[in-house]
Design an enzyme around this catalytic site. Structure first.
Site, PDB file in Angstrom:
ATOM      1  N   GLY A  66      31.816  41.668  42.646  1.00  0.00           N
ATOM      2  CA  GLY A  66      32.519  42.837  43.190  1.00  0.00           C
ATOM      3  C   GLY A  66      32.132  44.177  42.615  1.00  0.00           C
ATOM      4  O   GLY A  66      31.677  45.061  43.348  1.00  0.00           O
ATOM      5  N   ARG A 105      31.486  42.386  57.803  1.00  0.00           N
ATOM      6  CA  ARG A 105      31.454  40.917  57.902  1.00  0.00           C
ATOM      7  C   ARG A 105      31.184  40.450  59.328  1.00  0.00           C
ATOM      8  O   ARG A 105      30.526  39.428  59.526  1.00  0.00           O
ATOM      9  CB  ARG A 105      32.778  40.346  57.412  1.00  0.00           C
ATOM     10  CG  ARG A 105      32.913  40.468  55.917  1.00  0.00           C
ATOM     11  CD  ARG A 105      34.269  40.036  55.459  1.00  0.00           C
ATOM     12  NE  ARG A 105      34.327  40.001  54.015  1.00  0.00           N
ATOM     13  CZ  ARG A 105      35.440  39.943  53.319  1.00  0.00           C
ATOM     14  NH1 ARG A 105      36.598  39.923  53.937  1.00  0.00           N
ATOM     15  NH2 ARG A 105      35.415  39.914  52.009  1.00  0.00           N
ATOM     16  N   LYS A 164      35.327  41.517  30.622  1.00  0.00           N
ATOM     17  CA  LYS A 164      35.663  40.473  29.647  1.00  0.00           C
ATOM     18  C   LYS A 164      34.651  39.336  29.558  1.00  0.00           C
ATOM     19  O   LYS A 164      34.099  38.914  30.558  1.00  0.00           O
ATOM     20  CB  LYS A 164      37.013  39.863  30.029  1.00  0.00           C
ATOM     21  CG  LYS A 164      38.150  40.835  29.865  1.00  0.00           C
ATOM     22  CD  LYS A 164      39.447  40.162  30.214  1.00  0.00           C
ATOM     23  CE  LYS A 164      40.628  41.044  29.825  1.00  0.00           C
ATOM     24  NZ  LYS A 164      41.882  40.452  30.266  1.00  0.00           N
ATOM     25  N   GLY A 171      34.074  35.232  44.841  1.00  0.00           N
ATOM     26  CA  GLY A 171      34.332  33.961  44.152  1.00  0.00           C
ATOM     27  C   GLY A 171      33.266  32.903  44.387  1.00  0.00           C
ATOM     28  O   GLY A 171      32.872  32.192  43.455  1.00  0.00           O
TER      29      GLY A 171
HETATM   30  P1  AMP Z   1      34.368  42.737  36.013  1.00  0.00           P
HETATM   31  O1  AMP Z   1      35.292  42.637  37.191  1.00  0.00           O
HETATM   32  O2  AMP Z   1      34.626  41.744  34.947  1.00  0.00           O
HETATM   33  O3  AMP Z   1      32.929  42.818  36.447  1.00  0.00           O
HETATM   34  O4  AMP Z   1      34.728  44.112  35.306  1.00  0.00           O
HETATM   35  C1  AMP Z   1      34.473  45.356  35.889  1.00  0.00           C
HETATM   36  C2  AMP Z   1      35.240  46.394  35.164  1.00  0.00           C
HETATM   37  O5  AMP Z   1      34.823  46.438  33.815  1.00  0.00           O
HETATM   38  C3  AMP Z   1      35.039  47.776  35.722  1.00  0.00           C
HETATM   39  O6  AMP Z   1      36.234  48.204  36.305  1.00  0.00           O
HETATM   40  C4  AMP Z   1      34.690  48.608  34.494  1.00  0.00           C
HETATM   41  O7  AMP Z   1      35.407  49.823  34.427  1.00  0.00           O
HETATM   42  C5  AMP Z   1      35.096  47.732  33.342  1.00  0.00           C
HETATM   43  N1  AMP Z   1      34.357  48.043  32.114  1.00  0.00           N
HETATM   44  C6  AMP Z   1      33.030  48.160  31.964  1.00  0.00           C
HETATM   45  N2  AMP Z   1      32.725  48.531  30.702  1.00  0.00           N
HETATM   46  C7  AMP Z   1      33.889  48.661  30.031  1.00  0.00           C
HETATM   47  C8  AMP Z   1      34.236  49.035  28.699  1.00  0.00           C
HETATM   48  N3  AMP Z   1      33.292  49.356  27.819  1.00  0.00           N
HETATM   49  N4  AMP Z   1      35.537  49.051  28.382  1.00  0.00           N
HETATM   50  C9  AMP Z   1      36.483  48.740  29.280  1.00  0.00           C
HETATM   51  N5  AMP Z   1      36.226  48.384  30.548  1.00  0.00           N
HETATM   52  C10 AMP Z   1      34.938  48.345  30.936  1.00  0.00           C
END
Ligand code: AMP
Length: 397
Positions: free
Chosen positions: A355, A35, A199, A378
């Site tokens: 991230g 940074r 999610k 964010g």
């Molecule tokens: P996000 O912060 O929402 O981008 O989520 C990232 C996380 O989603 C990572 O730590 C991945 O391990 C998890 N992830 C990706 N695919 C899957 C899956 N099929 N089931 C559970 N977790 C997942």
């Protein structure tokens, strides 16, 4: 609008809001100065044009008052080294008479670092009187902290009203906006967004905003299973948000209306528990047996997504398509990263942000082979959601 390029800095104090929120080890040594390095072009330009940079930032999470471990004095020596030995002084505070006197006596080419803005609660409260006091330390204001641009804090937004004709973006925010505009405003078509991660609930606003812009929407990661369930499939023990099934249906409908090509998996790598050593097999996405969960995309899906990515003119990647932290379930995300690199080599513009996709591209050692990586967290997500960021609006208004 003023820019660093057209502004006359000679003899002026340029108050620069940077993001120097760097990590330290127990000996208070900086462990990652990315940074700080990012802000150097802006700081150097001010010096080159005869001005004196007055640097301000937050550091860590102090609890309402000064704490030595969060003092900006711990970054002074390193900043001087990064500026080839330039004189860098530290003020006792970010407001007050003594600090103001120091900023008034700073010579061209010298740098003054103000003490941690968050030693005062007034900073995060966006207190106008506090913003006015900080503003007394500069003749112009440069906002160069994209990571805090989504906050209406005193130093990131409120301060703008004290510099109606002397405010501008630094190079960090400038290049971030330029890259985001290449995706959101004037993309080379086709534009493909790859949305992954855990999610639907955390990505829904971005997906909705993207439906107005993209040609292809690739959906991967844990969120796919909510879509498969919405289509009437059996997703076994895969991650699935039952509260979002109607949302998933609505997204598919809206995509159809808008002519957006939604690309979901056609096979899944499933596991019998959430671990790297789990038993695994390939399975159709609508027929995942109970006791099994989808942790990565399958080989046919990889081919399908690869084709769409490699034919794209612009690519946005937010979120891994599998549990890339487990070696045995990282193949899909690695293949996506490889396809993005291949498309970039053919002339596509690729932006990786959010991230975990940044961690992903770093893990595969491909960070230098894509067009732009945003580490803003964010602020980036809110920008992708189509929101007005206070720190951006304050400069543009
Ligand atoms: P996000 O912060 O929402 O981008 O989520 C990232 C996380 O989603 C990572 O730590 C991945 O391990 C998890 N992830 C990706 N695919 C899957 C899956 N099929 N089931 C559970 N977790 C997942």
């Amino acid at each position: 609008m003023q820019t660093i390029e057209n502004y006359d800095f000679s003899g002026k104090r340029a108050l620069i809001r940077v993001d120097f929120n760097v990590p330290f080890n127990e000996q208070l040594e900086i462990t990652d100065d990315t940074r700080m390095r990012a802000a150097l072009p802006t700081i150097k330009k001010v010096i080159e044009k005869g001005g004196s940079p007055v640097i301000m930032s937050h550091l860590g999470r102090p609890k309402g008052g000064p704490e030595d471990k969060f003092s900006m004095r711990h970054i002074v020596k390193h900043l001087s080294d990064l500026l080839d030995g330039a004189t860098v002084k530290i003020a006792p505070d970010c407001v007050g008479e003594e600090t103001k006197k120091m900023s008034e006596s700073i010579k061209p080419g010298e740098v003054l670092v103000l003490e941690n803005l968050r030693f005062h609660d007034a900073e995060t409260k966006g207190d106008e009187n506090f913003a006015k006091q900080i503003a007394e330390n500069g003749d112009c204001w440069i906002n160069d902290a994209f990571g805090t641009a989504h906050r209406a804090h005193a130093s990131t937004a409120i301060i703008a009203k004290f510099f109606p004709n002397d405010k501008m973006f630094g190079y960090v925010i400038g290049s971030e906006l330029e890259s985001l505009d290449k995706v959101l405003t004037s993309p080379k078509r086709p534009l493909t967004a790859i949305m992954g991660g855990a999610k639907v609930s955390s990505k829904i606003t971005i997906i909705e905003n993207m439906l107005d812009k993209v040609d292809n929407l690739i959906i991967g990661g844990g969120m796919t299973f909510t879509f498969f369930k919405a289509r009437g499939g059996n997703v076994g023990d895969s991650l699935c948000e039952n509260d979002y099934i109607e949302t998933a249906k609505a997204i598919e409908l809206k995509a159809k209306e808008k002519g957006v090509n939604i690309i979901l998996g056609c096979d899944v790598l499933v596991a019998d528990n959430f671990s790297n050593d789990a038993n695994s097999k390939i399975c159709p996405p609508m027929e995942i047996p109970d006791g099994w969960m989808g942790l990565d995309i399958g080989p046919k899906t990889i081919e399908k997504m690869k084709r769409a990515i490699e034919e794209s003119g612009t690519i946005l990647w937010n979120g891994p398509v599998g549990v890339f932290e487990f070696e045995n379930f990282a193949k899909g995300s690695h293949a996506i990263a490889d396809s993005i690199v291949a498309a970039t080599k053919k002339g596509a513009f690729s932006l990786i942000g959010g991230g975990d996709s940044v961690a992903c591209i770093n893990k595969f050692g491909l960070a230098n082979d894509v067009s732009y990586i945003s580490t803003a967290g964010g602020a980036l997500l809110e920008y992708l959601e189509g929101k007005d960021l206070p720190g951006i609006a304050a400069v543009r208004e």
